[in-house]
Design a protein around this motif. Structure first.
Motif, PDB file in Angstrom:
ATOM      1  N   PRO A 186      44.602  42.244  38.992  1.00  0.00           N
ATOM      2  CA  PRO A 186      44.646  40.798  39.212  1.00  0.00           C
ATOM      3  C   PRO A 186      44.795  40.019  37.908  1.00  0.00           C
ATOM      4  O   PRO A 186      44.296  40.422  36.862  1.00  0.00           O
ATOM      5  N   ARG A 187      45.481  38.904  38.009  1.00  0.00           N
ATOM      6  CA  ARG A 187      45.563  37.973  36.878  1.00  0.00           C
ATOM      7  C   ARG A 187      44.343  37.053  36.923  1.00  0.00           C
ATOM      8  O   ARG A 187      44.110  36.373  37.912  1.00  0.00           O
ATOM      9  N   VAL A 188      43.583  37.049  35.872  1.00  0.00           N
ATOM     10  CA  VAL A 188      42.395  36.201  35.810  1.00  0.00           C
ATOM     11  C   VAL A 188      42.574  35.189  34.683  1.00  0.00           C
ATOM     12  O   VAL A 188      43.269  35.452  33.695  1.00  0.00           O
ATOM     13  N   PRO A 189      41.946  34.035  34.797  1.00  0.00           N
ATOM     14  CA  PRO A 189      42.033  33.056  33.707  1.00  0.00           C
ATOM     15  C   PRO A 189      41.335  33.584  32.469  1.00  0.00           C
ATOM     16  O   PRO A 189      40.277  34.221  32.559  1.00  0.00           O
ATOM     17  N   GLN A 190      41.915  33.334  31.323  1.00  0.00           N
ATOM     18  CA  GLN A 190      41.339  33.806  30.073  1.00  0.00           C
ATOM     19  C   GLN A 190      41.238  32.654  29.085  1.00  0.00           C
ATOM     20  O   GLN A 190      42.167  31.853  28.944  1.00  0.00           O
ATOM     21  N   VAL A 191      40.102  32.591  28.425  1.00  0.00           N
ATOM     22  CA  VAL A 191      39.902  31.566  27.409  1.00  0.00           C
ATOM     23  C   VAL A 191      40.451  32.082  26.082  1.00  0.00           C
ATOM     24  O   VAL A 191      40.600  33.285  25.887  1.00  0.00           O
ATOM     25  N   PRO A 192      40.769  31.199  25.148  1.00  0.00           N
ATOM     26  CA  PRO A 192      41.264  31.657  23.838  1.00  0.00           C
ATOM     27  C   PRO A 192      40.234  32.523  23.119  1.00  0.00           C
ATOM     28  O   PRO A 192      39.016  32.357  23.299  1.00  0.00           O
ATOM     29  N   TRP A 193      40.741  33.457  22.321  1.00  0.00           N
ATOM     30  CA  TRP A 193      39.861  34.324  21.542  1.00  0.00           C
ATOM     31  C   TRP A 193      39.114  33.516  20.494  1.00  0.00           C
ATOM     32  O   TRP A 193      39.655  32.611  19.847  1.00  0.00           O
ATOM     33  N   LEU A 194      37.825  33.831  20.309  1.00  0.00           N
ATOM     34  CA  LEU A 194      36.997  33.208  19.277  1.00  0.00           C
ATOM     35  C   LEU A 194      36.280  34.312  18.499  1.00  0.00           C
ATOM     36  O   LEU A 194      35.812  35.291  19.092  1.00  0.00           O
ATOM     37  N   PRO A 195      36.203  34.199  17.183  1.00  0.00           N
ATOM     38  CA  PRO A 195      35.513  35.240  16.404  1.00  0.00           C
ATOM     39  C   PRO A 195      34.059  35.370  16.826  1.00  0.00           C
ATOM     40  O   PRO A 195      33.404  34.379  17.158  1.00  0.00           O
ATOM     41  N   VAL A 196      33.556  36.582  16.819  1.00  0.00           N
ATOM     42  CA  VAL A 196      32.184  36.949  17.164  1.00  0.00           C
ATOM     43  C   VAL A 196      31.889  36.682  18.645  1.00  0.00           C
ATOM     44  O   VAL A 196      31.431  37.579  19.368  1.00  0.00           O
ATOM     45  N   ILE A 197      32.171  35.483  19.121  1.00  0.00           N
ATOM     46  CA  ILE A 197      31.830  35.119  20.497  1.00  0.00           C
ATOM     47  C   ILE A 197      32.595  35.982  21.491  1.00  0.00           C
ATOM     48  O   ILE A 197      32.023  36.521  22.449  1.00  0.00           O
ATOM     49  N   SER A 198      33.885  36.144  21.288  1.00  0.00           N
ATOM     50  CA  SER A 198      34.676  36.961  22.203  1.00  0.00           C
ATOM     51  C   SER A 198      34.228  38.417  22.147  1.00  0.00           C
ATOM     52  O   SER A 198      34.210  39.115  23.169  1.00  0.00           O
ATOM     53  N   PHE A 199      33.864  38.888  20.971  1.00  0.00           N
ATOM     54  CA  PHE A 199      33.356  40.249  20.843  1.00  0.00           C
ATOM     55  C   PHE A 199      32.078  40.425  21.652  1.00  0.00           C
ATOM     56  O   PHE A 199      31.900  41.425  22.359  1.00  0.00           O
ATOM     57  N   LEU A 200      31.185  39.459  21.561  1.00  0.00           N
ATOM     58  CA  LEU A 200      29.930  39.520  22.307  1.00  0.00           C
ATOM     59  C   LEU A 200      30.201  39.568  23.808  1.00  0.00           C
ATOM     60  O   LEU A 200      29.630  40.408  24.526  1.00  0.00           O
ATOM     61  N   GLN A 201      31.069  38.689  24.306  1.00  0.00           N
ATOM     62  CA  GLN A 201      31.321  38.643  25.737  1.00  0.00           C
ATOM     63  C   GLN A 201      32.082  39.875  26.228  1.00  0.00           C
ATOM     64  O   GLN A 201      31.861  40.333  27.348  1.00  0.00           O
ATOM     65  N   THR A 202      32.970  40.407  25.413  1.00  0.00           N
ATOM     66  CA  THR A 202      33.636  41.657  25.788  1.00  0.00           C
ATOM     67  C   THR A 202      32.625  42.790  25.879  1.00  0.00           C
ATOM     68  O   THR A 202      32.699  43.649  26.765  1.00  0.00           O
ATOM     69  N   SER A 203      31.654  42.806  24.965  1.00  0.00           N
ATOM     70  CA  SER A 203      30.594  43.812  25.007  1.00  0.00           C
ATOM     71  C   SER A 203      29.791  43.696  26.299  1.00  0.00           C
ATOM     72  O   SER A 203      29.421  44.698  26.912  1.00  0.00           O
ATOM     73  N   VAL A 204      29.510  42.469  26.717  1.00  0.00           N
ATOM     74  CA  VAL A 204      28.789  42.267  27.973  1.00  0.00           C
ATOM     75  C   VAL A 204      29.628  42.757  29.156  1.00  0.00           C
ATOM     76  O   VAL A 204      29.116  43.382  30.090  1.00  0.00           O
ATOM     77  N   ASP A 205      30.929  42.495  29.123  1.00  0.00           N
ATOM     78  CA  ASP A 205      31.810  42.936  30.210  1.00  0.00           C
ATOM     79  C   ASP A 205      31.819  44.454  30.356  1.00  0.00           C
ATOM     80  O   ASP A 205      32.032  44.982  31.454  1.00  0.00           O
ATOM     81  N   LEU A 206      31.599  45.174  29.270  1.00  0.00           N
ATOM     82  CA  LEU A 206      31.566  46.639  29.347  1.00  0.00           C
ATOM     83  C   LEU A 206      30.488  47.134  30.302  1.00  0.00           C
ATOM     84  O   LEU A 206      30.633  48.200  30.912  1.00  0.00           O
ATOM     85  N   LEU A 207      29.412  46.355  30.440  1.00  0.00           N
ATOM     86  CA  LEU A 207      28.304  46.774  31.299  1.00  0.00           C
ATOM     87  C   LEU A 207      28.730  46.889  32.755  1.00  0.00           C
ATOM     88  O   LEU A 207      28.156  47.675  33.519  1.00  0.00           O
ATOM     89  N   SER A 208      29.713  46.109  33.168  1.00  0.00           N
ATOM     90  CA  SER A 208      30.149  46.123  34.570  1.00  0.00           C
ATOM     91  C   SER A 208      31.598  46.572  34.716  1.00  0.00           C
ATOM     92  O   SER A 208      32.217  46.338  35.746  1.00  0.00           O
ATOM     93  N   ALA A 209      32.132  47.249  33.700  1.00  0.00           N
ATOM     94  CA  ALA A 209      33.550  47.611  33.722  1.00  0.00           C
ATOM     95  C   ALA A 209      33.891  48.592  34.829  1.00  0.00           C
ATOM     96  O   ALA A 209      35.045  48.669  35.262  1.00  0.00           O
ATOM     97  N   LEU A 210      32.910  49.363  35.301  1.00  0.00           N
ATOM     98  CA  LEU A 210      33.165  50.364  36.344  1.00  0.00           C
ATOM     99  C   LEU A 210      32.670  49.931  37.720  1.00  0.00           C
ATOM    100  O   LEU A 210      32.680  50.732  38.653  1.00  0.00           O
ATOM    101  N   ASP A 211      32.261  48.682  37.864  1.00  0.00           N
ATOM    102  CA  ASP A 211      31.658  48.226  39.115  1.00  0.00           C
ATOM    103  C   ASP A 211      32.666  47.700  40.128  1.00  0.00           C
ATOM    104  O   ASP A 211      32.324  47.551  41.305  1.00  0.00           O
ATOM    105  N   GLY A 212      33.866  47.394  39.704  1.00  0.00           N
ATOM    106  CA  GLY A 212      34.829  46.772  40.601  1.00  0.00           C
ATOM    107  C   GLY A 212      35.683  47.767  41.362  1.00  0.00           C
ATOM    108  O   GLY A 212      35.587  48.985  41.172  1.00  0.00           O
ATOM    109  N   PRO A 213      36.570  47.269  42.219  1.00  0.00           N
ATOM    110  CA  PRO A 213      37.498  48.144  42.938  1.00  0.00           C
ATOM    111  C   PRO A 213      38.635  48.595  42.032  1.00  0.00           C
ATOM    112  O   PRO A 213      38.749  48.153  40.877  1.00  0.00           O
ATOM    113  N   THR A 214      39.484  49.458  42.541  1.00  0.00           N
ATOM    114  CA  THR A 214      40.646  49.921  41.784  1.00  0.00           C
ATOM    115  C   THR A 214      41.498  48.738  41.352  1.00  0.00           C
ATOM    116  O   THR A 214      41.777  47.840  42.140  1.00  0.00           O
ATOM    117  N   GLY A 215      41.882  48.741  40.093  1.00  0.00           N
ATOM    118  CA  GLY A 215      42.679  47.648  39.555  1.00  0.00           C
ATOM    119  C   GLY A 215      41.877  46.594  38.839  1.00  0.00           C
ATOM    120  O   GLY A 215      42.456  45.697  38.218  1.00  0.00           O
TER     121      GLY A 215
END
Length: 395
Positions: free
Chosen positions: A345-374
């Motif tokens: 799916p195409r999801v809305p994405q905010v512009p990259w920001l130093p440190v902040i985007s890294f932090l939020q990507t790290s948080v997303d890793l916690l649920s990276a395997l929780d969704g359906p295929t795709g």
């Protein structure tokens, strides 16, 4: 107050995956508490140098801060619902609202009113932040290893766990492949597993759909721990094992006419993609023209070569945080290799920001395997289809 509001907005900065109420509560509370502690320390330092601000100034700052925080919370809920709608998830509920607002307010109030708990809150916030920054970008323990053979989906031959020595296990695996009439097959897939020795069954199905049941898939495990642990402890094992295996396979194939040998395809997902791309480079240098194609699924950010001299496709979901996570993304956005095909799916994405985007990507890793295929780090049979031009050439 300024420090608290900034920390709160940082905590609410969105990623690309839906975030459950518990994760939202922990992240917003921990980051905001850390901001409160930093703010108190800065306020004490400023008051010693310049004195306390007057009451009106403090009330003005508080009012503006509350308005900005409330606006940020409303924007975060709106954006979260956009992401959820894009991936087919339900909108946020009252528990999400409470986790994003009431919990951090309560913790900040406790920090200000009861300063003695400040040290405890700071320690918890630092521990939370350290946990979020754990380099899980190499993937997770995606599942149980496939069995040695899978009769309904071609033949999958699995070698023995071989770290730290790979040559002899690779030789034995190739002999097993030859004994299973491997040279008569239409294609041989060297599939580099994840750290746990896992190969995605969806990829196996995809290769069978693509080449037919007469396909051999060779797997040489190099670790028996989750991929993120293998990534931290010995990420070179994936590279060394894959090169050892393709060296043995190449020696067999090189001695046969081009029209009388199976097609050689490399495949790897997550940490396995790192090993598969290293094997591709080795084959291009020593056996140019032997490799038909390389398929890489969701390689961790900046762990594979940017370009390839042989046909290569990099498959990645738009919402997969693994392809964006790297330490360098603290100060610059992650790049994608040439030949990357984005799906899901195409999801809305905010512009990259130093440190902040890294932090939020790290948080997303916690649920990276929780969704359906795709969605996130979940892939289907489409990952094995390869480049359209290559599919035509390899038929």
């Amino acid at each position: 107050m300024i420090s608290v509001v900034v920390a709160y907005l940082v905590a609410l900065h969105p990623g690309t995956l839906p975030r459950d109420a518990m994760t939202t509560t922990v992240v917003t509370t921990g980051v905001t508490a850390l901001g409160a502690v930093i703010g108190m320390l800065l306020a004490r330092w400023v008051s010693r140098r310049h004195g306390q601000p007057d009451g009106q100034t403090r009330r003005d700052v508080l009012g503006v801060g509350v308005l900005v925080a409330a606006g940020g919370a409303g924007l975060a809920v709106w954006w979260q619902n956009l992401i959820r709608a894009a991936v087919g998830a339900l909108p946020v509920g009252p528990d999400w609202w409470a986790g994003a607002t009431l919990a951090p307010v309560a913790v900040v109030a406790a920090t200000v009113v009861v300063p003695r708990v400040t040290a405890v809150i700071a320690a918890a916030a630092v521990a939370l932040t350290a946990g979020l920054l754990t380099p899980a970008s190499a993937g997770a323990d995606e599942g149980q290893p496939l069995p040695r053979t899978v009769s309904e989906s071609g033949t999958l031959l699995r070698g023995e766990l071989s770290a730290p020595e790979f040559e002899r296990p690779a030789t034995r695996l190739v002999k097993t492949w030859l004994g299973a009439d491997g040279l008569s097959a239409r294609a041989v897939i060297v599939a580099v597993p994840t750290g746990s020795g896992w190969v995605d069954p969806a990829a196996v199905t995809g290769f069978v759909d693509r080449f037919g049941a007469d396909v051999r898939i060779l797997v040489l495990p190099y670790a028996d721990v989750p991929s993120w642990q293998a990534f931290i402890s010995d990420d070179a094992a994936a590279t060394e094992s894959s090169i050892a295996l393709v060296r043995e396979v190449a020696e067999v194939l090189q001695g046969r006419p081009a029209g009388d040998r199976p097609l050689l395809v490399l495949y790897g997902q997550s940490l396995g993609a790192v090993g598969a791309d290293a094997a591709r480079t080795w084959l291009e240098d020593r056996h140019p023209g032997l490799l038909a194609e390389t398929v890489l699924t969701a390689p961790p950010a900046e762990t594979v070569a940017a370009e390839s001299d042989s046909p290569r496709v990099v498959v990645a979901n738009r919402t997969d945080p693994v392809i964006r996570w790297s330490l360098s993304s603290l100060w610059r956005p992650a790049t994608t290799p040439d030949g990357t095909v984005l799906g899901g799916p195409r999801v809305p994405q905010v512009p990259w920001l130093p440190v902040i985007s890294f932090l939020q990507t790290s948080v997303d890793l916690l649920s990276a395997l929780d969704g359906p295929t795709g969605v996130g780090h979940r892939y289907g049979a489409e990952q094995a289809r390869g480049l359209p031009a290559c599919r035509d050439d390899l038929r």
